[in-house]
Write a protein that holds these residues in place. Sequence first.
Motif, PDB file in Angstrom:
ATOM      1  N   LEU A  13      37.815  59.029  57.161  1.00 15.89           N
ATOM      2  CA  LEU A  13      37.212  60.334  56.875  1.00 15.89           C
ATOM      3  C   LEU A  13      37.828  61.436  57.741  1.00 15.89           C
ATOM      4  CD1 LEU A  13      33.475  59.353  56.364  1.00 15.89           C
ATOM      5  CD2 LEU A  13      35.051  60.251  54.640  1.00 15.89           C
ATOM      6  N   ILE A  14      38.113  61.110  59.000  1.00 15.76           N
ATOM      7  CA  ILE A  14      38.767  62.093  59.873  1.00 15.76           C
ATOM      8  C   ILE A  14      40.134  62.446  59.322  1.00 15.76           C
ATOM      9  CG2 ILE A  14      39.822  62.403  62.154  1.00 15.76           C
ATOM     10  CD1 ILE A  14      37.402  60.780  63.273  1.00 15.76           C
ATOM     11  N   ARG A  15      40.882  61.450  58.876  1.00 17.61           N
ATOM     12  CA  ARG A  15      42.222  61.715  58.324  1.00 17.61           C
ATOM     13  C   ARG A  15      42.132  62.551  57.039  1.00 17.61           C
ATOM     14  NH1 ARG A  15      47.121  57.987  56.713  1.00 17.61           N
ATOM     15  NH2 ARG A  15      48.577  59.664  56.354  1.00 17.61           N
ATOM     16  N   LEU A  16      41.188  62.209  56.188  1.00 11.93           N
ATOM     17  CA  LEU A  16      41.008  62.990  54.956  1.00 11.93           C
ATOM     18  C   LEU A  16      40.594  64.423  55.270  1.00 11.93           C
ATOM     19  CD1 LEU A  16      39.264  60.311  52.730  1.00 11.93           C
ATOM     20  CD2 LEU A  16      41.551  61.271  52.380  1.00 11.93           C
ATOM     21  N   GLU A  17      39.806  64.598  56.334  1.00 14.82           N
ATOM     22  CA  GLU A  17      39.432  65.947  56.745  1.00 14.82           C
ATOM     23  C   GLU A  17      40.647  66.703  57.270  1.00 14.82           C
ATOM     24  OE1 GLU A  17      35.918  68.258  59.172  1.00 14.82           O
ATOM     25  OE2 GLU A  17      36.285  66.158  59.649  1.00 14.82           O
ATOM     26  N   ASP A  19      43.629  66.347  56.316  1.00 17.46           N
ATOM     27  CA  ASP A  19      44.444  66.682  55.149  1.00 17.46           C
ATOM     28  C   ASP A  19      43.772  67.709  54.241  1.00 17.46           C
ATOM     29  OD1 ASP A  19      46.516  65.024  55.899  1.00 17.46           O
ATOM     30  OD2 ASP A  19      45.902  63.358  54.618  1.00 17.46           O
ATOM     31  N   GLY A  20      42.563  68.101  54.580  1.00 16.68           N
ATOM     32  CA  GLY A  20      41.872  69.125  53.802  1.00 16.68           C
ATOM     33  C   GLY A  20      41.192  68.600  52.552  1.00 16.68           C
ATOM     34  N   LEU A  21      41.016  67.289  52.451  1.00 20.17           N
ATOM     35  CA  LEU A  21      40.399  66.714  51.267  1.00 20.17           C
ATOM     36  C   LEU A  21      38.903  66.502  51.426  1.00 20.17           C
ATOM     37  CD1 LEU A  21      43.196  64.139  50.468  1.00 20.17           C
ATOM     38  CD2 LEU A  21      42.753  66.291  49.291  1.00 20.17           C
ATOM     39  N   VAL A  22      38.444  66.418  52.667  1.00 20.20           N
ATOM     40  CA  VAL A  22      37.039  66.177  52.970  1.00 20.20           C
ATOM     41  C   VAL A  22      36.613  67.205  53.997  1.00 20.20           C
ATOM     42  CG1 VAL A  22      35.492  64.519  54.134  1.00 20.20           C
ATOM     43  CG2 VAL A  22      37.128  63.704  52.454  1.00 20.20           C
ATOM     44  N   GLU A  23      35.345  67.589  53.972  1.00 16.85           N
ATOM     45  CA  GLU A  23      34.818  68.462  55.007  1.00 16.85           C
ATOM     46  C   GLU A  23      33.559  67.822  55.575  1.00 16.85           C
ATOM     47  OE1 GLU A  23      34.301  72.219  53.083  1.00 16.85           O
ATOM     48  OE2 GLU A  23      32.657  71.531  51.829  1.00 16.85           O
ATOM     49  N   SER A  24      33.397  67.973  56.883  1.00 18.75           N
ATOM     50  CA  SER A  24      32.234  67.407  57.561  1.00 18.75           C
ATOM     51  C   SER A  24      31.286  68.521  57.960  1.00 18.75           C
ATOM     52  CB  SER A  24      32.669  66.660  58.828  1.00 18.75           C
ATOM     53  OG  SER A  24      33.477  65.565  58.485  1.00 18.75           O
ATOM     54  N   ILE A  35      37.642  72.441  45.680  1.00 14.31           N
ATOM     55  CA  ILE A  35      39.006  72.875  45.417  1.00 14.31           C
ATOM     56  C   ILE A  35      38.962  74.252  44.768  1.00 14.31           C
ATOM     57  CG2 ILE A  35      41.161  72.286  44.270  1.00 14.31           C
ATOM     58  CD1 ILE A  35      39.995  69.432  43.950  1.00 14.31           C
ATOM     59  N   ASP A  36      39.830  75.135  45.231  1.00 15.26           N
ATOM     60  CA  ASP A  36      39.918  76.442  44.587  1.00 15.26           C
ATOM     61  C   ASP A  36      41.398  76.780  44.345  1.00 15.26           C
ATOM     62  OD1 ASP A  36      40.967  77.385  47.023  1.00 15.26           O
ATOM     63  OD2 ASP A  36      39.028  78.101  47.694  1.00 15.26           O
ATOM     64  N   SER A  37      41.614  77.763  43.499  1.00 13.83           N
ATOM     65  CA  SER A  37      42.981  78.146  43.127  1.00 13.83           C
ATOM     66  C   SER A  37      43.799  78.590  44.334  1.00 13.83           C
ATOM     67  CB  SER A  37      42.948  79.271  42.086  1.00 13.83           C
ATOM     68  OG  SER A  37      42.371  78.814  40.906  1.00 13.83           O
ATOM     69  N   LYS A  38      43.171  79.281  45.276  1.00 12.68           N
ATOM     70  CA  LYS A  38      43.883  79.752  46.462  1.00 12.68           C
ATOM     71  C   LYS A  38      44.448  78.569  47.265  1.00 12.68           C
ATOM     72  CE  LYS A  38      43.273  82.767  50.507  1.00 12.68           C
ATOM     73  NZ  LYS A  38      43.640  81.972  51.644  1.00 12.68           N
ATOM     74  N   THR A  39      43.648  77.528  47.447  1.00 10.26           N
ATOM     75  CA  THR A  39      44.102  76.352  48.194  1.00 10.26           C
ATOM     76  C   THR A  39      45.259  75.665  47.472  1.00 10.26           C
ATOM     77  OG1 THR A  39      41.890  76.036  49.099  1.00 10.26           O
ATOM     78  CG2 THR A  39      43.361  74.137  49.157  1.00 10.26           C
ATOM     79  N   VAL A  40      45.127  75.497  46.171  1.00 11.29           N
ATOM     80  CA  VAL A  40      46.195  74.853  45.397  1.00 11.29           C
ATOM     81  C   VAL A  40      47.475  75.679  45.482  1.00 11.29           C
ATOM     82  CG1 VAL A  40      46.920  74.135  43.082  1.00 11.29           C
ATOM     83  CG2 VAL A  40      44.583  73.676  43.858  1.00 11.29           C
ATOM     84  N   LEU A 123      48.232  64.643  44.349  1.00 13.48           N
ATOM     85  CA  LEU A 123      47.785  63.544  43.497  1.00 13.48           C
ATOM     86  C   LEU A 123      46.268  63.411  43.528  1.00 13.48           C
ATOM     87  CD1 LEU A 123      48.432  61.093  41.724  1.00 13.48           C
ATOM     88  CD2 LEU A 123      48.656  59.760  43.830  1.00 13.48           C
ATOM     89  N   MET A 124      45.681  63.502  44.709  1.00 15.59           N
ATOM     90  CA  MET A 124      44.223  63.409  44.821  1.00 15.59           C
ATOM     91  C   MET A 124      43.547  64.554  44.077  1.00 15.59           C
ATOM     92  SD  MET A 124      43.425  60.676  46.489  1.00 15.59           S
ATOM     93  CE  MET A 124      44.733  59.999  45.490  1.00 15.59           C
ATOM     94  N   ARG A 125      44.077  65.742  44.210  1.00 10.70           N
ATOM     95  CA  ARG A 125      43.477  66.888  43.507  1.00 10.70           C
ATOM     96  C   ARG A 125      43.553  66.691  41.995  1.00 10.70           C
ATOM     97  NH1 ARG A 125      41.845  69.411  47.668  1.00 10.70           N
ATOM     98  NH2 ARG A 125      43.120  70.531  49.159  1.00 10.70           N
ATOM     99  N   LEU A 126      44.664  66.184  41.525  1.00  7.15           N
ATOM    100  CA  LEU A 126      44.801  65.941  40.087  1.00  7.15           C
ATOM    101  C   LEU A 126      43.797  64.893  39.619  1.00  7.15           C
ATOM    102  CD1 LEU A 126      48.677  65.952  39.728  1.00  7.15           C
ATOM    103  CD2 LEU A 126      47.085  67.704  38.950  1.00  7.15           C
ATOM    104  N   ASN A 127      43.629  63.846  40.416  1.00  8.97           N
ATOM    105  CA  ASN A 127      42.669  62.810  40.044  1.00  8.97           C
ATOM    106  C   ASN A 127      41.247  63.348  40.031  1.00  8.97           C
ATOM    107  OD1 ASN A 127      44.578  60.821  39.670  1.00  8.97           O
ATOM    108  ND2 ASN A 127      44.462  60.090  41.765  1.00  8.97           N
TER     109      ASN A 127
END
Length: 183
Positions: A13-17, A19-24, A35-40, A123-127
């Motif tokens: 979870l720390i690693r995913l955070e 990478d910006g995929l998870v927030e705590s 996910i928002d357009s600005k981030t992508v 890839l994660m965002r697409l999934n």
Amino acid sequence: EYGVSHIPVTEALIRLEQDGLVESAPMHGARVRRIDSKTVYEEQVLREAVECQSARLCAEKATKADMETLHALAEEVDALMCQKTKNPELGNRRHMEFHLELARRTGIDLLAKELRRIGFIELMRLNWTNATVYHEMPPRWHVSLVEAIASGKPIQAENAMRTHVRFGAERLLNAFQKTSKEK
């Protein structure tokens, strides 16, 4: 339930955070980051920077053997992605392998590492969004990119890569926006 201790789960979870995929959130735990357009868009700008620098350095440093390897990979990727294949996962995987190999040929390990990270996030965002960005590419799209790099002219290589990356980035952003509106 799966017989895994809390430590590897916490580390993941720390690693995913990172990478910006998870927030705590304190006292609430972790959740998938919205996910928002600005981030992508910003991720695509970062990818462009990494890929363009890789192309420049590869044009300066790559050996004839490096270029032969990249050319063979480019031909394979073009063949997979220019047809209406029944296995887009293979085409996407080989596509990423091509770009990673190009970054590796620069001799700068951090470029390949960062590109792998960006590709994983993409890839994660697409999934998560179920966005489909598998699309036909122009004929010899990757081969012509390798030819620009093989010219040994860093500016020409960078410009070819910029065009290449923006082609895909535009389609990714459009697919994301379309999928976001549908939800």
